[in-house]
Design a protein around this motif. Structure first.
Motif: not given
Ligand code: NZQ
Ligand code: ZN
Length: 391
Positions: A39-41, A98-104
């Motif tokens: 993500g963002g770091g 988190g979910g954002s990285c895994i969903d992506y």
């Protein structure tokens, strides 16, 4: 257990404060080129990045970095990730976040081998097709707890142009992460706001599945146990974010709340998520807080249609004593107890706090998918009413 179902969850979970020790061996099972998604770091600040890179190097991998996955990943970012995967012919899409990285990562995995003339957003998040092309394996190191994405086939993508935030829950087990490393200590550095958002996300995943059906069902008893544990552990984690016992229970609860186990034999409408995702599509607010902003008005609205289940929720989950109370009084006390807990841990209680305004209500209602499967199917007017309740 009513209905016929197949339960197949292929994700290997590696859990505990020493879980990273197993990562190098795990990585060796995949080909040489790894797309490292993050993500963002935050992983560069808390030391997780170094540990992941060390494991990748020890496993002899060529690493292609794909950083900057934002919370609520967008179509544009997804298309960038697909291009990276295609250019580098990657063998594993490895999400650390988190979910954002895994969903992506799942979104990239199902899209890499789509024919070039097929648009991924249209194919998977509008037409809800299941992939027919080869799927690139996904692996994960989880750093933010809540979504259950580490052990499910869900992938939520946001399209700001069409103001739609859509989750596709892929049924194909090849979309699920092949493995997920769950080290509870990795969550210690989460800001309190994110921790609490994750905790409410977990609670809501369970209630979305619990509030359906009238039958006696093992899934409901499992759900009640998970909720009781979550309430205890969340209170401890809010007091002391480095309480390992609490953080590890929250992590494990999250995984089991949304890896399809407690959905077995249930219908489920996921309406709080539909409302929350519509708010998210318009405000880009943190997922768990979009749910906490609408959950109580929604449950107070539908509770007459599922009264006995809400009464069971009050006694079995919140410990409300039923003696001398009508079912309605019991239900009201149960929802009041949930409200008190939400306020105690620091949930956002109004969509207004997330940037939603009165003049957005109609548009948010237009973005809200209305689902069957719960105790009451909302009309559009009722969607508007629920959205207005906690502005
Ligand atoms: O991007 P970085 O810098 O890593 O920061 C992240 C992000 O800002 C930060 N963070 C994560 N781990 C951290 C950390 N900060 C410090 N220390 C750490 N250890 O936390 C922020 C939020 O991360 P994000 O991944 O966006 O949160 P979450 O796990 O809640 O994922 C949200 C996304 O998942 C979708 C949501 O809609 C949303 O798009 N969902 C996915 C589901 C599924 N796959 O089944 C179901 C859920 O209902 C949900 O819809
Ligand atoms: Zn959720």
């Amino acid at each position: 257990m009513l209905g016929n179902f197949t339960y197949h969850n292929p994700t290997k979970l590696i859990f505990g404060d020493k879980a990273m020790d197993a990562l190098t061996e795990e990585l060796k099972a995949y080909g040489p080129v790894v797309q490292l998604v993050y993500g963002g770091g935050s992983i560069k600040k808390n030391g997780i990045y170094e540990q992941v890179i060390a494991a990748l190097e020890a496993a002899g991998k060529t690493v292609v970095e794909d950083a900057g996955v934002m919370p609520n990943p967008t179509v544009e970012k997804l298309n960038e990730g697909i291009a990276i995967a295609r250019e580098n012919d990657v063998d594993l899409i490895f999400a650390v976040g988190g979910g954002s990285c895994i969903d992506y990562a799942k979104g990239v995995a199902v899209s890499v081998n789509l024919p070039a003339d097929r648009d991924p957003w249209q194919t998977y998040w509008v037409d809800f097709e299941e992939p027919t092309c080869p799927i690139v394996p996904v692996g994960a190191v989880l750093t933010m707890v809540g979504t259950g994405s580490e052990m499910n086939g869900g992938s939520v993508i946001t399209n700001h142009e069409t103001k739609m935030k859509v989750g596709h829950v892929f049924a194909n087990p090849e979309v699920f992460p092949r493995f997920a490393v769950l080290n509870p200590t990795f969550t210690y550095t989460l800001p309190k706001y994110q921790m609490v958002a994750g905790i409410f996300d977990i609670m809501n995943h369970i209630t979305e599945q619990y509030f359906s059906g009238e039958d006696d069902n093992t899934s409901d008893y499992l759900a009640e146990g998970l909720m009781r544990n979550l309430i205890v552990a969340s209170r401890a984690a809010v007091k002391n974010p480095e309480d390992y016992e609490a953080r590890s229970n929250i992590m494990w609860c999250a995984t089991w709340a949304l890896n399809t186990l407690v959905a077995m034999g249930k219908s489920t409408d996921w309406e709080v998520h539909m409302l929350g995702q519509a708010i998210g599509a318009h405000t880009d607010a943190t997922h768990g807080m979009t749910l906490s902003a609408v959950a109580l008005p929604y449950y107070r609205f539908i509770m007459p249609y599922g009264l006995s289940k809400f009464a069971r929720f009050a006694t079995a989950v919140w410990g409300v004593d039923p003696a001398g109370k009508t079912e309605e009084e019991l239900v009201a006390e149960g929802l009041d107890a949930m409200e008190a807990w939400m306020r105690e841990i620091g949930c956002v209680m109004s969509a207004g706090e997330l940037g939603m305004t009165e003049d957005m209500v109609e548009d948010v209602a237009d973005s809200t998918l209305i689902m069957q499967g719960g105790y009451h199917v909302l009309t559009r007017d009722e969607v508007v009413q629920v959205l207005r309740e906690n502005l």
